[in-house]
Design a protein around this motif. Structure first.
Motif, mmCIF file in Angstrom:
data_model
loop_
_atom_site.group_PDB
_atom_site.id
_atom_site.type_symbol
_atom_site.label_atom_id
_atom_site.label_comp_id
_atom_site.label_asym_id
_atom_site.label_seq_id
_atom_site.Cartn_x
_atom_site.Cartn_y
_atom_site.Cartn_z
ATOM 1 N N LEU A 22 0.825 -1.209 0.000
ATOM 2 C CA LEU A 22 0.000 0.000 0.000
ATOM 3 C C LEU A 22 0.858 1.257 0.000
ATOM 4 N N LEU A 23 1.925 1.249 0.786
ATOM 5 C CA LEU A 23 2.855 2.384 0.776
ATOM 6 C C LEU A 23 3.512 2.536 -0.591
ATOM 7 N N TYR A 24 3.866 1.418 -1.190
ATOM 8 C CA TYR A 24 4.478 1.448 -2.519
ATOM 9 C C TYR A 24 3.527 2.055 -3.546
ATOM 10 N N HIS A 25 2.299 1.594 -3.516
ATOM 11 C CA HIS A 25 1.307 2.072 -4.479
ATOM 12 C C HIS A 25 1.003 3.558 -4.284
ATOM 13 N N ARG A 26 0.925 3.983 -3.043
ATOM 14 C CA ARG A 26 0.562 5.370 -2.747
ATOM 15 C C ARG A 26 1.696 6.347 -3.047
ATOM 16 N N ASN A 27 2.947 5.924 -2.831
ATOM 17 C CA ASN A 27 4.077 6.847 -2.905
ATOM 18 C C ASN A 27 4.996 6.643 -4.099
ATOM 19 N N SER A 28 4.655 5.754 -5.011
ATOM 20 C CA SER A 28 5.599 5.431 -6.090
ATOM 21 C C SER A 28 5.858 6.621 -7.015
ATOM 22 N N ASN A 29 4.855 7.373 -7.375
ATOM 23 C CA ASN A 29 5.074 8.496 -8.286
ATOM 24 C C ASN A 29 5.894 9.604 -7.647
ATOM 25 N N GLN A 30 5.680 9.853 -6.369
ATOM 26 C CA GLN A 30 6.350 10.963 -5.716
ATOM 27 C C GLN A 30 7.789 10.644 -5.326
ATOM 28 N N HIS A 31 8.044 9.436 -4.861
ATOM 29 C CA HIS A 31 9.338 9.129 -4.270
ATOM 30 C C HIS A 31 10.203 8.178 -5.087
ATOM 31 N N LYS A 32 9.793 7.778 -6.285
ATOM 32 C CA LYS A 32 10.556 6.753 -6.986
ATOM 33 C C LYS A 32 11.944 7.206 -7.420
ATOM 34 N N THR A 33 12.211 8.507 -7.401
ATOM 35 C CA THR A 33 13.553 8.984 -7.731
ATOM 36 C C THR A 33 14.422 9.185 -6.489
ATOM 37 N N ALA A 34 13.863 8.999 -5.306
ATOM 38 C CA ALA A 34 14.625 9.188 -4.066
ATOM 39 C C ALA A 34 15.624 8.044 -3.883
ATOM 40 N N ALA A 35 16.674 8.320 -3.122
ATOM 41 C CA ALA A 35 17.732 7.318 -2.917
ATOM 42 C C ALA A 35 17.223 6.114 -2.129
ATOM 43 N N TRP A 37 14.305 4.788 -2.178
ATOM 44 C CA TRP A 37 13.260 4.029 -2.868
ATOM 45 C C TRP A 37 13.791 2.704 -3.415
ATOM 46 N N SER A 38 15.044 2.657 -3.829
ATOM 47 C CA SER A 38 15.582 1.401 -4.369
ATOM 48 C C SER A 38 15.616 0.317 -3.290
ATOM 49 N N ASN A 39 15.983 0.684 -2.058
ATOM 50 C CA ASN A 39 15.950 -0.292 -0.961
ATOM 51 C C ASN A 39 14.520 -0.720 -0.648
ATOM 52 N N PHE A 40 13.602 0.229 -0.675
ATOM 53 C CA PHE A 40 12.197 -0.084 -0.419
ATOM 54 C C PHE A 40 11.658 -1.028 -1.490
ATOM 55 N N ASN A 41 11.993 -0.750 -2.741
ATOM 56 C CA ASN A 41 11.542 -1.574 -3.854
ATOM 57 C C ASN A 41 12.135 -2.982 -3.755
ATOM 58 N N LEU A 42 13.418 -3.080 -3.404
ATOM 59 C CA LEU A 42 14.063 -4.382 -3.246
ATOM 60 C C LEU A 42 13.415 -5.179 -2.124
ATOM 61 N N LEU A 43 13.155 -4.531 -1.002
ATOM 62 C CA LEU A 43 12.506 -5.200 0.125
ATOM 63 C C LEU A 43 11.134 -5.731 -0.279
ATOM 64 N N SER A 95 18.816 -0.693 4.360
ATOM 65 C CA SER A 95 17.475 -0.102 4.304
ATOM 66 C C SER A 95 17.206 0.737 5.542
ATOM 67 N N TYR A 96 17.677 0.263 6.697
ATOM 68 C CA TYR A 96 17.503 1.029 7.930
ATOM 69 C C TYR A 96 18.166 2.397 7.810
ATOM 70 N N ARG A 97 19.383 2.409 7.294
ATOM 71 C CA ARG A 97 20.087 3.689 7.139
ATOM 72 C C ARG A 97 19.375 4.600 6.146
ATOM 73 N N GLN A 98 18.910 4.040 5.052
ATOM 74 C CA GLN A 98 18.219 4.850 4.044
ATOM 75 C C GLN A 98 16.882 5.372 4.566
ATOM 76 N N PHE A 99 16.131 4.522 5.281
ATOM 77 C CA PHE A 99 14.840 4.951 5.820
ATOM 78 C C PHE A 99 15.031 5.970 6.932
ATOM 79 N N TYR A 100 16.130 5.845 7.674
ATOM 80 C CA TYR A 100 16.411 6.836 8.712
ATOM 81 C C TYR A 100 16.709 8.194 8.090
#
Length: 195
Positions: A22-35, A37-43, A95-100
């Motif tokens: 749900l987070l992926y679907h809601r935020n993909s357009n806005q955050h897909k270029t953020a650093a 996002w790649s960790n989030f997508n991999l997870l 991912s923890y470091r990136q999300f932090y």
């Protein structure tokens, strides 16, 4: 699935995956270029693989007339352990470091806290899979375990200081010791025209 992961933990992992999706679907357009996002997508993709493989194992165990059923189940269970080990040892710490960094940025704090919380729950569930060991460096940063379904975090290795009360913050603030001199404002041509 009783051999590697319990049905209860599999259900918890499915719930966490649904929230991540749900987070992926809601935020993909806005955050897909953020650093981060790649960790989030991999997870998200690796959790989808784990859940798909576990469903395949459940379907294979129900089938009775399959010649190489045990071999297929063993291969899929081995793949689940490999993916889980990869997530727990390599991906979770980065991912923890990136999300932090999302929290540190300050713009999307609620999203950052949500991602950190989901990551902690997924990490605890992955550690409950038989054959999966966590990243030692990450466990030095945060030690956590599950107690009756609640995640308990131990931070004694982080050297965190005691929280400061709000009332004492004003007392700590340094007072100005120098006098501010009021400068005389020079008039220029614009001030002569507009006053």
């Amino acid at each position: 699935m009783n051999e590697i992961i319990s049905d209860e933990n599999l259900q918890k992992l499915n719930t966490e995956f649904e929230v991540l999706y749900l987070l992926y679907h809601r935020n993909s357009n806005q955050h897909k270029t953020a650093a981060w996002w790649s960790n989030f997508n991999l997870l998200l993709r690796k959790l989808r693989c784990i859940l798909t493989l576990s469903l395949d194992v459940q379907d294979l165990s129900k089938k009775t007339k399959l010649a190489n059923k045990e071999e297929l189940i063993r291969e899929k269970l081995y793949t689940i352990v490999q993916i889980s080990q990869y997530l727990a040892s390599k991906t979770i710490a980065s991912s923890y470091r990136q999300f932090y960094s999302v929290i540190a940025l300050g713009q999307f704090i609620t999203l950052g806290f949500t991602l950190i919380g989901l990551l902690a729950r997924v990490y605890c569930i992955l550690l409950s899979i038989r054959g999966v060991e966590g990243n030692v460096g990450f466990e030095k940063e945060i030690k956590m375990h599950v107690d009756n379904g609640d995640i308990i975090v131990h931070t004694q290795d982080l050297n965190l200081k005691e929280p400061v009360a709000f009332d004492t913050l004003n007392e700590i603030k340094p007072k100005r010791t120098f006098k501010q001199e009021k400068r005389k404002k020079r008039k220029n041509a614009i001030d002569d025209i507009f006053g």
